[in-house]
Write an enzyme that holds these catalytic residues in place. Sequence first.
Site, PDB file in Angstrom:
ATOM      1  N   GLY A  43      37.074  70.675  20.548  1.00 18.31           N
ATOM      2  CA  GLY A  43      37.013  69.308  20.029  1.00 18.31           C
ATOM      3  C   GLY A  43      37.748  69.057  18.722  1.00 18.31           C
ATOM      4  O   GLY A  43      38.045  67.921  18.376  1.00 18.31           O
ATOM      5  N   GLU A  99      35.163  71.747  12.064  1.00 20.46           N
ATOM      6  CA  GLU A  99      34.417  71.377  13.280  1.00 20.46           C
ATOM      7  C   GLU A  99      34.587  69.903  13.582  1.00 20.46           C
ATOM      8  O   GLU A  99      34.688  69.085  12.657  1.00 20.46           O
ATOM      9  CB  GLU A  99      32.926  71.652  13.074  1.00 20.46           C
ATOM     10  CG  GLU A  99      32.443  72.905  13.772  1.00 20.46           C
ATOM     11  CD  GLU A  99      31.173  72.668  14.574  1.00 20.46           C
ATOM     12  OE1 GLU A  99      31.253  72.559  15.808  1.00 20.46           O
ATOM     13  OE2 GLU A  99      30.100  72.595  13.953  1.00 20.46           O
ATOM     14  N   ASP A 100      34.557  69.561  14.856  1.00 19.21           N
ATOM     15  CA  ASP A 100      34.592  68.160  15.244  1.00 19.21           C
ATOM     16  C   ASP A 100      33.290  67.461  14.886  1.00 19.21           C
ATOM     17  O   ASP A 100      33.266  66.438  14.217  1.00 19.21           O
ATOM     18  CB  ASP A 100      34.902  68.023  16.753  1.00 19.21           C
ATOM     19  CG  ASP A 100      33.970  68.860  17.633  1.00 19.21           C
ATOM     20  OD1 ASP A 100      33.148  69.635  17.090  1.00 19.21           O
ATOM     21  OD2 ASP A 100      34.070  68.757  18.868  1.00 19.21           O
ATOM     22  N   ASP A 103      25.948  68.622  15.524  1.00 20.95           N
ATOM     23  CA  ASP A 103      24.883  67.948  16.269  1.00 20.95           C
ATOM     24  C   ASP A 103      23.553  68.568  15.837  1.00 20.95           C
ATOM     25  O   ASP A 103      22.958  68.145  14.852  1.00 20.95           O
ATOM     26  CB  ASP A 103      25.194  68.114  17.761  1.00 20.95           C
ATOM     27  CG  ASP A 103      24.210  67.420  18.667  1.00 20.95           C
ATOM     28  OD1 ASP A 103      23.550  66.471  18.223  1.00 20.95           O
ATOM     29  OD2 ASP A 103      24.096  67.809  19.847  1.00 20.95           O
ATOM     30  N   LYS A 131      25.472  64.212  13.141  1.00 22.64           N
ATOM     31  CA  LYS A 131      24.377  63.352  13.618  1.00 22.64           C
ATOM     32  C   LYS A 131      23.102  63.769  12.893  1.00 22.64           C
ATOM     33  O   LYS A 131      22.405  64.680  13.341  1.00 22.64           O
ATOM     34  CB  LYS A 131      24.170  63.543  15.125  1.00 22.64           C
ATOM     35  CG  LYS A 131      25.323  63.108  15.996  1.00 22.64           C
ATOM     36  CD  LYS A 131      24.962  63.341  17.471  1.00 22.64           C
ATOM     37  CE  LYS A 131      26.142  63.149  18.371  1.00 22.64           C
ATOM     38  NZ  LYS A 131      25.871  63.596  19.756  1.00 22.64           N
ATOM     39  N   VAL A 153      29.556  60.829  21.625  1.00 21.89           N
ATOM     40  CA  VAL A 153      30.828  60.248  21.190  1.00 21.89           C
ATOM     41  C   VAL A 153      32.016  60.939  21.852  1.00 21.89           C
ATOM     42  O   VAL A 153      31.963  62.130  22.162  1.00 21.89           O
ATOM     43  CB  VAL A 153      30.975  60.253  19.643  1.00 21.89           C
ATOM     44  CG1 VAL A 153      30.065  59.230  19.009  1.00 21.89           C
ATOM     45  CG2 VAL A 153      30.724  61.634  19.067  1.00 21.89           C
ATOM     46  N   ASP A 159      35.312  65.075  23.909  1.00 19.95           N
ATOM     47  CA  ASP A 159      35.344  64.774  25.350  1.00 19.95           C
ATOM     48  C   ASP A 159      33.991  64.317  25.879  1.00 19.95           C
ATOM     49  O   ASP A 159      32.944  64.489  25.249  1.00 19.95           O
ATOM     50  CB  ASP A 159      35.742  66.024  26.129  1.00 19.95           C
ATOM     51  CG  ASP A 159      34.602  67.031  26.190  1.00 19.95           C
ATOM     52  OD1 ASP A 159      33.996  67.300  25.127  1.00 19.95           O
ATOM     53  OD2 ASP A 159      34.297  67.530  27.288  1.00 19.95           O
ATOM     54  N   ARG A 165      39.465  62.699  25.666  1.00 19.46           N
ATOM     55  CA  ARG A 165      39.803  63.326  24.384  1.00 19.46           C
ATOM     56  C   ARG A 165      40.935  62.595  23.668  1.00 19.46           C
ATOM     57  O   ARG A 165      41.022  62.604  22.455  1.00 19.46           O
ATOM     58  CB  ARG A 165      40.255  64.777  24.597  1.00 19.46           C
ATOM     59  CG  ARG A 165      39.154  65.720  25.002  1.00 19.46           C
ATOM     60  CD  ARG A 165      39.673  67.147  24.929  1.00 19.46           C
ATOM     61  NE  ARG A 165      38.834  68.083  25.648  1.00 19.46           N
ATOM     62  CZ  ARG A 165      37.775  68.710  25.124  1.00 19.46           C
ATOM     63  NH1 ARG A 165      37.424  68.483  23.875  1.00 19.46           N
ATOM     64  NH2 ARG A 165      37.071  69.556  25.842  1.00 19.46           N
TER      65      ARG A 165
HETATM   66  P1  5GP Z   1      25.562  71.839  17.741  1.00 22.45           P
HETATM   67  O1  5GP Z   1      25.663  73.329  17.844  1.00 22.45           O
HETATM   68  O2  5GP Z   1      25.714  71.337  16.330  1.00 22.45           O
HETATM   69  O3  5GP Z   1      24.328  71.302  18.398  1.00 22.45           O
HETATM   70  O4  5GP Z   1      26.708  71.262  18.629  1.00 22.45           O
HETATM   71  C1  5GP Z   1      28.010  71.184  18.200  1.00 22.45           C
HETATM   72  C2  5GP Z   1      28.920  71.029  19.397  1.00 22.45           C
HETATM   73  O5  5GP Z   1      28.345  70.243  20.439  1.00 22.45           O
HETATM   74  C3  5GP Z   1      30.162  70.283  18.976  1.00 22.45           C
HETATM   75  O6  5GP Z   1      31.145  71.160  18.455  1.00 22.45           O
HETATM   76  C4  5GP Z   1      30.576  69.625  20.266  1.00 22.45           C
HETATM   77  O7  5GP Z   1      31.318  70.521  21.056  1.00 22.45           O
HETATM   78  C5  5GP Z   1      29.280  69.350  20.990  1.00 22.45           C
HETATM   79  N1  5GP Z   1      28.828  67.966  20.781  1.00 22.45           N
HETATM   80  C6  5GP Z   1      27.686  67.579  20.165  1.00 22.45           C
HETATM   81  N2  5GP Z   1      27.552  66.240  20.171  1.00 22.45           N
HETATM   82  C7  5GP Z   1      28.664  65.756  20.795  1.00 22.45           C
HETATM   83  C8  5GP Z   1      29.121  64.428  21.113  1.00 22.45           C
HETATM   84  O8  5GP Z   1      28.503  63.399  20.828  1.00 22.45           O
HETATM   85  N3  5GP Z   1      30.314  64.361  21.778  1.00 22.45           N
HETATM   86  C9  5GP Z   1      31.040  65.448  22.132  1.00 22.45           C
HETATM   87  N4  5GP Z   1      32.178  65.270  22.778  1.00 22.45           N
HETATM   88  N5  5GP Z   1      30.635  66.715  21.838  1.00 22.45           N
HETATM   89  C10 5GP Z   1      29.463  66.874  21.169  1.00 22.45           C
END
Ligand code: 5GP
Length: 187
Positions: A43, A99-100, A103, A131, A153, A159, A165
């Site tokens: 991402g 990082e994109d 979450d 978030k 998102v 994606d 994307r």
């Molecule tokens: P975490 O480990 O913080 O829960 O998740 C991070 C990863 O989850 C991000 O790098 C991404 O790949 C994916 N992710 C979490 N929320 C979203 C979202 O709203 N949209 C997209 N496309 N990917 C997300």
Amino acid sequence: MTEAPQVLLAEGTIRARVDELARQISRDYAAAGDLLLVGVLRGCYIFLADLSRRLTVPRRIDFIAVSAYRGKAQTSPGAVRLLMDVRTDIAGRHVLLVEDIVDTGRTLRYLQGLFRARRPASLKTCALLRKPERLQNAIAVDYLGFDIPDAWVVGYGLDYRDRLRALPYIGTVEPDRWGEGEPRGGP
Ligand code: 5GP
């Protein structure tokens, strides 16, 4: 494809914020000599491309790929798996993880643990999106683009099931409209 995503962050808004982040990072690393940007695939690829081109300090680029495996229901966050490691020996280097989106924060926590053990000169993180409502633990994000609501998102590298994307803006999609339940999971 059904309905278009709803615009959350317009192209110009993203551009202005990435400019600010690049200025801030360039200031902070002016004396560092060398900076290693590590993009978290997949991402991050558009964000990293834009950010890195606007930095005014010497920098190298590397990538790491992880997968947040979430199990059959796809709703319960599971363990983070390393799919592809960096090629660079990061010991003694100034590392900035890019990082994109943060979450739950699990991916970032995993990567920070992995990288700290390798003894970089410094380790900081830059995330375009976060978030806050979903965060499971207090995790440091040194450079943050935007805090956003809890919605899925897409666009600007992000994606939904490997689509959307390339959208120039960041938009939200309603999972039901896209079928197969809540879109949690996948790199
Ligand atoms: P975490 O480990 O913080 O829960 O998740 C991070 C990863 O989850 C991000 O790098 C991404 O790949 C994916 N992710 C979490 N929320 C979203 C979202 O709203 N949209 C997209 N496309 N990917 C997300």
